[in-house]
Motif scaffolding. Structure first.
Motif, PDB file in Angstrom:
ATOM      1  N   ILE A   1       5.630  -3.999  -7.961  1.00  0.00           N
ATOM      2  CA  ILE A   1       4.809  -5.131  -6.284  1.00  0.00           C
ATOM      3  C   ILE A   1       4.343  -6.769  -6.600  1.00  0.00           C
ATOM      4  O   ILE A   1       4.293  -6.731  -7.778  1.00  0.00           O
ATOM      5  CB  ILE A   1       3.503  -3.550  -5.902  1.00  0.00           C
ATOM      6  N   THR A   2       4.750  -6.512  -5.789  1.00  0.00           N
ATOM      7  CA  THR A   2       4.708  -8.384  -5.624  1.00  0.00           C
ATOM      8  C   THR A   2       3.348  -8.611  -5.373  1.00  0.00           C
ATOM      9  O   THR A   2       2.083  -8.405  -5.320  1.00  0.00           O
ATOM     10  CB  THR A   2       4.966  -9.159  -4.336  1.00  0.00           C
TER      11      THR A   2
ATOM     12  N   LEU B   1      -2.089  -8.255  -0.759  1.00  0.00           N
ATOM     13  CA  LEU B   1      -2.677  -6.770   0.602  1.00  0.00           C
ATOM     14  C   LEU B   1      -3.753  -5.667   0.140  1.00  0.00           C
ATOM     15  O   LEU B   1      -4.315  -5.253   0.767  1.00  0.00           O
ATOM     16  CB  LEU B   1      -1.815  -6.069   1.144  1.00  0.00           C
ATOM     17  N   LEU B   2      -3.201  -5.137  -0.937  1.00  0.00           N
ATOM     18  CA  LEU B   2      -4.414  -4.060  -1.278  1.00  0.00           C
ATOM     19  C   LEU B   2      -5.356  -4.561  -1.826  1.00  0.00           C
ATOM     20  O   LEU B   2      -6.344  -3.803  -0.856  1.00  0.00           O
ATOM     21  CB  LEU B   2      -3.723  -3.726  -2.901  1.00  0.00           C
TER      22      LEU B   2
ATOM     23  N   LEU C   1       4.504  -0.022  -0.257  1.00  0.00           N
ATOM     24  CA  LEU C   1       3.288   0.432  -0.727  1.00  0.00           C
ATOM     25  C   LEU C   1       2.573   1.788  -0.391  1.00  0.00           C
ATOM     26  O   LEU C   1       2.779   2.517  -0.957  1.00  0.00           O
ATOM     27  CB  LEU C   1       2.037  -0.685  -0.024  1.00  0.00           C
ATOM     28  N   LEU C   2       3.276   2.778   0.725  1.00  0.00           N
ATOM     29  CA  LEU C   2       2.680   4.314   1.221  1.00  0.00           C
ATOM     30  C   LEU C   2       4.300   3.851   0.153  1.00  0.00           C
ATOM     31  O   LEU C   2       4.689   5.421  -0.351  1.00  0.00           O
ATOM     32  CB  LEU C   2       3.649   3.791   2.703  1.00  0.00           C
TER      33      LEU C   2
ATOM     34  N   LEU D   1       0.753   3.727  -3.198  1.00  0.00           N
ATOM     35  CA  LEU D   1      -0.081   3.203  -3.710  1.00  0.00           C
ATOM     36  C   LEU D   1      -0.815   3.147  -2.566  1.00  0.00           C
ATOM     37  O   LEU D   1      -2.412   3.305  -2.197  1.00  0.00           O
ATOM     38  CB  LEU D   1       0.312   1.734  -3.090  1.00  0.00           C
ATOM     39  N   LEU D   2      -0.618   3.659  -0.770  1.00  0.00           N
ATOM     40  CA  LEU D   2      -1.170   3.372   0.256  1.00  0.00           C
ATOM     41  C   LEU D   2      -0.911   4.887   0.881  1.00  0.00           C
ATOM     42  O   LEU D   2      -0.090   4.991  -0.014  1.00  0.00           O
ATOM     43  CB  LEU D   2      -0.513   2.598   1.051  1.00  0.00           C
ATOM     44  N   LYS D   3      -1.627   4.783   1.606  1.00  0.00           N
ATOM     45  CA  LYS D   3      -1.545   6.081   3.125  1.00  0.00           C
ATOM     46  C   LYS D   3      -2.901   5.384   3.829  1.00  0.00           C
ATOM     47  O   LYS D   3      -3.096   5.383   4.323  1.00  0.00           O
ATOM     48  CB  LYS D   3      -2.456   8.728   2.015  1.00  0.00           C
ATOM     49  N   PHE D   4      -2.090   6.626   5.018  1.00  0.00           N
ATOM     50  CA  PHE D   4      -2.556   6.334   6.656  1.00  0.00           C
ATOM     51  C   PHE D   4      -3.092   7.814   7.260  1.00  0.00           C
ATOM     52  O   PHE D   4      -2.904   8.696   7.116  1.00  0.00           O
ATOM     53  CB  PHE D   4      -1.020   6.170   7.741  1.00  0.00           C
TER      54      PHE D   4
END
Length: 91
Positions: free
Chosen positions: A13-14, A20-21, A46-47, A51-54
């Motif tokens: 990741i950047t 953003l996280l 990220l999804l 690393l992320l979930k909605f």
């Protein structure tokens, strides 16, 4: 700081994605002026990386992301630095 960069590279990741996280985790606005397309692209990455979930209309950090943002930098300790006090501590 080198350890931090290595973590970002390993997570692929950047620094902007890392920021953003943090913003998502703390419920704050992203601090940089970027297009909505760029922001959605970062979110998709990220999804895709897990690393992320909605969920329930909100983005939530998953375990790997929480470890990435919550881990404090630690100084490395060489074995030689322990030689001066370890025997006293054991006794």
């Amino acid at each position: 700081m080198n350890n931090f960069i290595e973590k970002l590279l390993k997570a692929e990741i950047t620094p902007a994605m890392y920021a953003l996280l943090i913003c998502i985790n703390n419920g704050i606005s992203f601090p940089w002026d970027i297009s909505e397309i760029a922001k959605q692209s970062m979110i998709k990455t990220l999804l895709d990386k897990g690393l992320l979930k909605f969920e329930n209309g909100a983005y939530i950090l998953k375990g790997k992301a929480l470890l990435l943002i919550n881990e404090d930098p630690k100084e490395t300790v060489s074995i030689k630095s322990c030689d001066s006090w370890i025997d006293d501590w054991i006794n």
